[in-house]
Design a protein around this motif. Structure first.
Motif, mmCIF file in Angstrom:
data_model
loop_
_atom_site.group_PDB
_atom_site.id
_atom_site.type_symbol
_atom_site.label_atom_id
_atom_site.label_comp_id
_atom_site.label_asym_id
_atom_site.label_seq_id
_atom_site.Cartn_x
_atom_site.Cartn_y
_atom_site.Cartn_z
ATOM 1 N N GLY A 165 0.766 -1.240 0.000
ATOM 2 C CA GLY A 165 0.000 0.000 0.000
ATOM 3 C C GLY A 165 0.795 1.286 0.000
ATOM 4 O O GLY A 165 0.513 2.211 -0.766
ATOM 5 N N TYR A 166 1.802 1.376 0.863
ATOM 6 C CA TYR A 166 2.498 2.652 1.022
ATOM 7 C C TYR A 166 3.973 2.619 0.631
ATOM 8 O O TYR A 166 4.664 3.636 0.760
ATOM 9 N N VAL A 167 4.467 1.493 0.143
ATOM 10 C CA VAL A 167 5.908 1.385 -0.101
ATOM 11 C C VAL A 167 6.360 1.998 -1.418
ATOM 12 O O VAL A 167 7.565 2.073 -1.679
ATOM 13 N N TYR A 168 5.410 2.464 -2.252
ATOM 14 C CA TYR A 168 5.787 3.063 -3.531
ATOM 15 C C TYR A 168 5.639 4.584 -3.558
ATOM 16 O O TYR A 168 5.928 5.209 -4.584
ATOM 17 N N TYR A 169 5.215 5.163 -2.465
ATOM 18 C CA TYR A 169 5.174 6.626 -2.415
ATOM 19 C C TYR A 169 6.595 7.158 -2.237
ATOM 20 O O TYR A 169 7.449 6.476 -1.653
ATOM 21 N N PRO A 170 6.890 8.363 -2.747
ATOM 22 C CA PRO A 170 8.269 8.872 -2.700
ATOM 23 C C PRO A 170 8.778 9.057 -1.273
ATOM 24 O O PRO A 170 8.021 9.376 -0.360
ATOM 25 N N LYS A 171 10.069 8.833 -1.093
ATOM 26 C CA LYS A 171 10.670 8.923 0.240
ATOM 27 C C LYS A 171 10.549 10.329 0.821
ATOM 28 O O LYS A 171 10.500 10.492 2.045
ATOM 29 N N GLU A 172 10.498 11.349 -0.051
ATOM 30 C CA GLU A 172 10.323 12.719 0.437
ATOM 31 C C GLU A 172 8.971 12.889 1.118
ATOM 32 O O GLU A 172 8.794 13.755 1.963
ATOM 33 N N GLU A 173 8.032 12.047 0.750
ATOM 34 C CA GLU A 173 6.681 12.108 1.286
ATOM 35 C C GLU A 173 6.537 11.231 2.535
ATOM 36 O O GLU A 173 5.915 11.623 3.519
ATOM 37 N N THR A 174 7.134 10.054 2.486
ATOM 38 C CA THR A 174 6.978 9.108 3.591
ATOM 39 C C THR A 174 7.987 9.314 4.710
ATOM 40 O O THR A 174 7.738 8.960 5.860
ATOM 41 N N GLY A 175 9.163 9.841 4.356
ATOM 42 C CA GLY A 175 10.216 10.004 5.356
ATOM 43 C C GLY A 175 11.087 8.770 5.517
ATOM 44 O O GLY A 175 11.944 8.728 6.404
ATOM 45 N N PHE A 176 10.905 7.759 4.645
ATOM 46 C CA PHE A 176 11.682 6.527 4.738
ATOM 47 C C PHE A 176 12.390 6.236 3.421
ATOM 48 O O PHE A 176 11.786 6.327 2.358
ATOM 49 N N ASP A 177 13.662 5.875 3.524
ATOM 50 C CA ASP A 177 14.429 5.467 2.350
ATOM 51 C C ASP A 177 14.547 3.942 2.384
ATOM 52 O O ASP A 177 15.532 3.378 2.873
ATOM 53 N N ILE A 178 13.530 3.277 1.867
ATOM 54 C CA ILE A 178 13.472 1.819 1.922
ATOM 55 C C ILE A 178 14.637 1.189 1.171
ATOM 56 O O ILE A 178 15.210 0.182 1.618
ATOM 57 N N ALA A 179 15.027 1.766 0.046
ATOM 58 C CA ALA A 179 16.094 1.188 -0.765
ATOM 59 C C ALA A 179 17.398 1.084 0.007
ATOM 60 O O ALA A 179 18.170 0.134 -0.161
ATOM 61 N N VAL A 180 17.652 2.043 0.866
ATOM 62 C CA VAL A 180 18.903 2.075 1.621
ATOM 63 C C VAL A 180 18.807 1.275 2.914
ATOM 64 O O VAL A 180 19.701 0.495 3.255
ATOM 65 N N ASP A 181 17.708 1.444 3.628
ATOM 66 C CA ASP A 181 17.612 0.904 4.986
ATOM 67 C C ASP A 181 17.016 -0.500 5.080
ATOM 68 O O ASP A 181 17.231 -1.195 6.076
ATOM 69 N N PHE A 182 16.271 -0.922 4.056
ATOM 70 C CA PHE A 182 15.614 -2.232 4.109
ATOM 71 C C PHE A 182 15.783 -2.933 2.764
ATOM 72 O O PHE A 182 14.856 -2.979 1.946
ATOM 73 N N PRO A 183 16.973 -3.495 2.514
ATOM 74 C CA PRO A 183 17.277 -4.057 1.183
ATOM 75 C C PRO A 183 16.380 -5.212 0.759
ATOM 76 O O PRO A 183 16.027 -5.315 -0.423
ATOM 77 N N ALA A 184 15.992 -6.090 1.680
ATOM 78 C CA ALA A 184 15.121 -7.208 1.292
ATOM 79 C C ALA A 184 13.728 -6.706 0.941
ATOM 80 O O ALA A 184 13.098 -7.183 -0.011
ATOM 81 N N LEU A 185 13.255 -5.735 1.694
ATOM 82 C CA LEU A 185 11.961 -5.116 1.410
ATOM 83 C C LEU A 185 12.000 -4.403 0.062
ATOM 84 O O LEU A 185 11.052 -4.474 -0.726
ATOM 85 N N HIS A 186 13.106 -3.746 -0.210
ATOM 86 C CA HIS A 186 13.260 -3.040 -1.485
ATOM 87 C C HIS A 186 13.293 -4.033 -2.655
ATOM 88 O O HIS A 186 12.638 -3.805 -3.685
ATOM 89 N N ALA A 187 14.033 -5.137 -2.493
ATOM 90 C CA ALA A 187 14.104 -6.136 -3.556
ATOM 91 C C ALA A 187 12.723 -6.739 -3.822
ATOM 92 O O ALA A 187 12.353 -6.992 -4.976
ATOM 93 N N TRP A 188 11.966 -6.963 -2.756
ATOM 94 C CA TRP A 188 10.593 -7.484 -2.898
ATOM 95 C C TRP A 188 9.705 -6.513 -3.668
ATOM 96 O O TRP A 188 8.973 -6.913 -4.569
ATOM 97 N N ARG A 189 9.782 -5.225 -3.324
ATOM 98 C CA ARG A 189 8.909 -4.287 -4.026
ATOM 99 C C ARG A 189 9.334 -4.122 -5.486
ATOM 100 O O ARG A 189 8.503 -3.816 -6.338
ATOM 101 N N GLN A 190 10.602 -4.346 -5.784
ATOM 102 C CA GLN A 190 11.038 -4.335 -7.180
ATOM 103 C C GLN A 190 10.461 -5.525 -7.945
ATOM 104 O O GLN A 190 10.067 -5.389 -9.101
#
Length: 219
Positions: A165-190
């Motif tokens: 639901g919320y993992v594709y909104y821009p980091k400037e909006e969410t305040g979270f840099d998923i690509a940097v801080d959560f690599p497995a989560l980032h790979a999953w969303r890719q």
């Protein structure tokens, strides 16, 4: 008129879960804009006719109106067969959808709203509290995805759409840099983003109130 009509706005991650599912499943659907910023969901007439809970998303199909994204995803999987969990995974699917609604999406959504859409700056202690809860929820999913492609195994199911639901909104909006801080989560969303029909939330739901127009950028 499309068979599935999704009452939503682009900024609603809970709406996006359903929009993403409907699009990736190749179903006949269309978004129906809601004037959230103008108070439409608080209007007594709207609540009487559309959703007594005063929330989006609402899925309209064959004259029936349904709310609550988790329940709708389960219904869609059962009625269409698209992205349905295997019979022996039904409990596990429900377990993760409930976790998502209670913690993963809930914490992330609250932090995002307080971070970007409040008219005045929010007290740092509130953001810190919500951030810690979000990070704790993310860490659980991060560990779970360390050795599997999708939440229930090697194929995407409604559980993945629920958590998306919320993992594709821009980091400037969410305040979270998923690509940097959560690599497995980032790979999953890719991997999820590579599915045919996957599009970002504001592209799938270019309707209703655009909360970005009143977005308060963090200092």
């Amino acid at each position: 008129m499309a068979r599935y009509r999704l009452h939503c706005i682009g900024a609603s991650g809970n709406s996006y879960k359903l929009a993403l599912y409907l699009n990736c499943a190749g179903l006949d659907w269309e978004p129906v804009g809601v004037d959230f910023a103008g108070g439409q969901t608080r209007d007594p007439d709207w609540r009487t006719k559309i959703n007594a809970m005063g929330e989006v998303p609402v899925l309209e199909v064959d004259g029936q109106l349904m709310s609550q994204s988790g329940a709708i995803l389960i219904w869609l999987a059962e009625t269409t067969g698209k992205f349905a969990p295997a019979n022996d995974q039904r409990y596990e699917a429900l377990r993760w959808i409930m976790f998502d609604n209670h913690k993963f999406t809930s914490n992330h959504a609250m932090h995002r709203f307080q971070n970007s859409f409040m008219p005045e700056p929010v007290h740092p202690a509130i953001l810190s509290f919500l951030r810690a809860r979000t990070e704790a929820s993310f860490a659980i999913v991060e560990k779970h995805l360390a050795d599997r492609a999708f939440m229930l195994g090697d194929k995407p199911t409604i559980v993945d759409f629920s958590l998306a639901g919320y993992v594709y909104y821009p980091k400037e909006e969410t305040g979270f840099d998923i690509a940097v801080d959560f690599p497995a989560l980032h790979a999953w969303r890719q991997r999820l983003a590579a599915l045919p029909g996957c599009q970002p939330p504001y592209e799938l739901m270019p309707v209703g109130s655009d909360l970005r127009q009143t977005m308060r950028r963090p200092a």
